[in-house]
Design an enzyme around this catalytic site. Sequence first.
Site, PDB file in Angstrom:
ATOM      1  N   GLY A 179      -2.411   5.268   3.699  1.00 34.21           N
ATOM      2  CA  GLY A 179      -3.492   6.009   3.040  1.00 34.21           C
ATOM      3  C   GLY A 179      -4.184   5.157   1.987  1.00 34.21           C
ATOM      4  N   ASP A 180      -3.407   4.313   1.278  1.00 32.89           N
ATOM      5  CA  ASP A 180      -4.009   3.404   0.296  1.00 32.89           C
ATOM      6  C   ASP A 180      -4.955   2.423   0.992  1.00 32.89           C
ATOM      7  OD1 ASP A 180      -2.435   4.618  -1.669  1.00 32.89           O
ATOM      8  OD2 ASP A 180      -0.808   3.161  -1.422  1.00 32.89           O
TER       9      ASP A 180
END
Lengths: 292, 292
Positions: free
Chosen positions: A239-240
């Site tokens: 997700g980062d």
Amino acid sequence: VRWGEANRVAGVERRAGGKGVNVARLLHQLGEDTLVTGFCGGPTGEAVHAELESVGLPWELVPIAGETRRTTTVFAGSGTDATGFWEPGPTVAPEEWQRFGATFASLVPRADAVVLSGSLPAGVPPDAYASLARAAAETGVSAILDTSGEPLRLGLAGQPAIVKPNADELAEAAAHAAPAASPTAAGAGIFAVAQRLRAAGAEAVVVSLGDEGLCAVTAERSWRARPPEAVAGNPTGAGDAVVAALAAGRRRPWPERLADAVALSAASVHAPVAGSFDAAAYQRYRELVQVD
Amino acid sequence: VRWGEANRVAGVERRAGGKGVNVARLLHQLGEDTLVTGFCGGPTGEAVHAELESVGLPWELVPIAGETRRTTTVFAGSGTDATGFWEPGPTVAPEEWQRFGATFASLVPRADAVVLSGSLPAGVPPDAYASLARAAAETGVSAILDTSGEPLRLGLAGQPAIVKPNADELAEAAAHAAPAASPTAAGAGIFAVAQRLRAAGAEAVVVSLGDEGLCAVTAERSWRARPPEAVAGNPTGAGDAVVAALAAGRRRPWPERLADAVALSAASVHAPVAGSFDAAAYQRYRELVQVD
């Protein structure tokens, strides 16, 4: 691991982490200039300073009286059944939060984009991301917000350029934003729910769906971006990587930006730790992501 | 604890530890002057310095390039099923070990007794305790050795005033000291095996037997000391309490010294963390320990 007993650990890796630091590492690897800000305290905070310096990530962290938390992850056997122990972390004092506001205000005018990532420490007001996103918007700087729960819900009022929930975070935020059925899987329902977050203030909503890619809703239209293949590896930090690619692609058209986000996310799963990616896989995936 | 998942930790306690530090804490609480020496490095080492200062324990620790290890213990539910994760710790460089030898030599003449506690870090020669005990003996200072395995076996040659194995450590050391049957429980066999450690160099051998008390073999005779009651609580550090009491009682007759050791050990089980004891329980137990 023998539960209830003393276990001798074969090896230890220490790494400055947190979602914000992971995003900065990825942007640095992409060749972008970054600056890490936030709170840092105690001996663990000093270890973070030292490591950011050693990997060439500039920082301007506000010192706090409390000690920066550690997250301990235990890998046993094949290494896939990682067990995490997340410390609650220090409480930020009111004057420390004020000092951060001043630091943030001094940094934003130098930025092209601001990434607001992670949970909020105790002591920081729950609408913290709303005021930070608003401060960025007022300076003409895009804010990308990646958080969950109340900080996400309240953050929408700050009109962030992008919010990036995953499916669960979207469902939770939307359930509070307006009463309606919540989505549980990728599909047309996600777009309708994402629109509710736009109505609540977000300019665009990008929903990360793990190995199913992304759904995005912008002012003009909706997009669906799919990875070319299922990727096995370490999903921590995927997700980062979506957030980092969205920040790096701030001047690119949405289809390219979303293709890069899916590609970088998949390439980060190939890398052994969060905050890094397999550069060859990234280049290969960029050509193969399907955006509709 | 949910294995293989992320667990939010309700609370975190940090504490400078290791057997040597625990013994020093106990001696400090007994009113003895102590000085902590050993190796310390990195941000964790600095946290150790700060904590020793805050609790009033003088130290002269040799700085090392590596980082002082952490031991993480996870308490879940009732708190009795503690799971420990013991880091391997840093490797000590040859010049760091040399510097420690010089530090130790400068400190020993100021001491009445020296406690040599714990496993040896990587990089330190396996006969390290033999040379330290010998250096103490040559200065006329009693050395009390509390370790296991090869460092204990090789340490005997340094003629420590006391070695304090538990039953398992005694059996292992004796199996190597001379080939014979190993003891597995408290009984006459333990005295015979302890004598073998005396023959290998130790002046006296005190074997800690958990809630069964102690067996001791000295130059003059053998002793058996039993606690007045079974004690429920935290047994971590009970062996350190035996060592601390033996050091504090260095001028007292053996029966009193052993009674104090059993009493302090039982009183330490009452305390929530290693390196502390219940003072009221200690005074009560001292009168009640039976020494034969």
